[in-house]
Scaffold this motif. Structure first.
Motif, PDB file in Angstrom:
ATOM      1  N   SER A 237       9.548  -7.599   0.961  1.00  0.00           N
ATOM      2  CA  SER A 237      10.795  -8.110   1.199  1.00  0.00           C
ATOM      3  C   SER A 237      11.384  -7.134   2.202  1.00  0.00           C
ATOM      4  O   SER A 237      12.135  -7.408   3.323  1.00  0.00           O
ATOM      5  CB  SER A 237      11.697  -8.405   0.422  1.00  0.00           C
ATOM      6  N   GLY A 240       9.877  -6.646   5.657  1.00  0.00           N
ATOM      7  CA  GLY A 240      10.094  -7.721   6.665  1.00  0.00           C
ATOM      8  C   GLY A 240      11.305  -7.648   7.224  1.00  0.00           C
ATOM      9  O   GLY A 240      11.777  -8.090   8.220  1.00  0.00           O
ATOM     10  N   SER A 252       8.222  -9.275  12.868  1.00  0.00           N
ATOM     11  CA  SER A 252       9.116  -9.771  11.708  1.00  0.00           C
ATOM     12  C   SER A 252       8.385 -11.086  11.342  1.00  0.00           C
ATOM     13  O   SER A 252       8.022 -11.162  10.100  1.00  0.00           O
ATOM     14  CB  SER A 252      10.275  -9.754  12.211  1.00  0.00           C
ATOM     15  N   ASN A 256       6.571 -11.688   8.022  1.00  0.00           N
ATOM     16  CA  ASN A 256       7.254 -12.491   7.024  1.00  0.00           C
ATOM     17  C   ASN A 256       6.624 -13.661   6.876  1.00  0.00           C
ATOM     18  O   ASN A 256       6.657 -14.345   5.436  1.00  0.00           O
ATOM     19  CB  ASN A 256       8.750 -12.645   7.332  1.00  0.00           C
ATOM     20  N   CYS A 260       5.242 -14.707   3.000  1.00  0.00           N
ATOM     21  CA  CYS A 260       5.627 -15.771   2.318  1.00  0.00           C
ATOM     22  C   CYS A 260       4.441 -16.875   2.160  1.00  0.00           C
ATOM     23  O   CYS A 260       4.437 -17.172   0.826  1.00  0.00           O
ATOM     24  CB  CYS A 260       6.722 -16.701   3.165  1.00  0.00           C
ATOM     25  N   SER A 268      10.934 -12.988   2.627  1.00  0.00           N
ATOM     26  CA  SER A 268      10.220 -13.303   3.720  1.00  0.00           C
ATOM     27  C   SER A 268      10.076 -14.876   4.294  1.00  0.00           C
ATOM     28  O   SER A 268      10.180 -15.161   5.498  1.00  0.00           O
ATOM     29  CB  SER A 268       8.858 -12.703   3.517  1.00  0.00           C
ATOM     30  N   SER A 272      11.742 -16.090   8.027  1.00  0.00           N
ATOM     31  CA  SER A 272      10.804 -16.815   8.822  1.00  0.00           C
ATOM     32  C   SER A 272      11.542 -18.019   9.168  1.00  0.00           C
ATOM     33  O   SER A 272      11.877 -18.463  10.225  1.00  0.00           O
ATOM     34  CB  SER A 272       9.616 -17.207   7.932  1.00  0.00           C
TER      35      SER A 272
END
Length: 312
Positions: A237, A240, A252, A256, A260, A268, A272
């Motif tokens: 977490s 990201g 990123s 992320n 996820c 994440s 996103s």
């Protein structure tokens, strides 16, 4: 004839030993890859054959990852009976706390103290935590600090984290952010198999904020990434989120979205979704925005749940 039979039996023993070692290697690699269900069978096979390292892996897994304290105790006991001091320390803690076995503080402390005298780092750490926590023994931060330092110096990363927490919170000593950072970092340096993921997260946070050390976001990213690779979702977490804060939007999104999809890291998923909603490093995409908002909400990100309600 007799010589041939002896030679054949020796050859069979050699093959069996190799098979046990191979079972351990297979189980150990699966354990490191966090494929715990698959690791159980080969590790149990090797542990029953008194392979100490297999028993320690098995005990560790049943202690914290797939809790079954009785099985954890049994695994540590096999290795302890086979003269492994690390396993004896772990088994002794189970006696002290009454996990997987009837509580016997006196017996547990006796085993621990013997192994502390032998300068076993694992037993020394366990004694340090008992003194820091209190209950089974009288709380004594001075003893916790000294024992923790000895264990940390011998490479026990989790002991380094304990020392950092003592300094961070001023437990029996004056609070000292610089010392806290020093020992959080120590818990995150060296062989990946022995690092402490939570210590890495704390070291990263202090580097990101410039607390107890000079601010260094690149080093913070390294610490968070190590924590993430060790299975600590907070490390994922933070890694990201920091990429996003630094406006490294393409990096990123790549990180992320993977965190996820494969690791179910709520933060994440949410980042996103934001990137797809606001065209940051990617073309705007309503379908992906909704997808990642739903996942973020499902995994516990309340802001994502609120965002979804507004969209409806």
């Amino acid at each position: 004839m007799w010589k041939n039979l002896v030679a054949f039996l020796l050859f069979l023993s050699y093959l069996q030993a190799e098979t046990i070692e191979e079972a351990f290697e297979r189980g150990h690699n699966l354990f490191l890859d966090r494929k715990y269900e698959e690791a159980i069978e080969p590790l149990e096979q090797a542990c029953k054959a008194k392979h100490n390292k297999a028993c320690i892996d098995l005990g560790t897994m049943y202690s914290a990852i797939k809790p079954n304290y009785k099985k954890a105790f049994d695994a540590f006991k096999i290795a302890c009976d086979n003269k492994n001091d690390d396993a004896c320390g772990a088994m002794a803690e189970f006696y002290v706390l009454g996990k997987g076995i009837d509580k016997d503080i006196e017996k547990g402390l006796e085993i621990l103290n013997k192994n502390v005298e032998k300068e076993n780092s694992a037993a020394t750490f366990i004694m340090a935590t008992l003194y820091a926590r209190g209950g089974e023994v009288n709380k004594d931060y001075f003893k916790a600090l000294n024992l923790g330092l000895k264990s940390c110096e011998k490479g026990e990363a989790i002991a380094c984290k304990l020392i950092a927490e003592i300094y961070q919170n001023g437990l029996g000593v004056s609070a000292n952010k610089e010392k806290a950072f020093e020992f959080f970092k120590k818990s995150c340096v060296g062989n990946n198999a022995s690092l402490d993921a939570a210590g890495c997260v704390n070291a990263g946070a202090m580097l990101e904020m410039g607390s107890g050390t000079n601010k260094n976001v690149n080093e913070a990213l390294k610490m968070y990434n190590i924590a993430c690779s060790l299975g600590e979702n907070l490390g994922c977490s933070n890694y990201g989120l920091l990429l996003y804060k630094l406006q490294k939007y393409q990096e990123s999104l790549i990180f992320n979205s993977k965190a996820c999809d494969h690791r179910k890291v709520a933060k994440s998923c949410y980042i996103s979704a934001i990137q797809y909603a606001t065209s940051q490093g990617v073309s705007q995409n309503e379908q992906y925005t909704i997808k990642y908002l739903k996942l973020a909400c499902e995994y516990g990100e309340n802001d994502a749940c609120s965002f979804l309600k507004k969209l409806r």
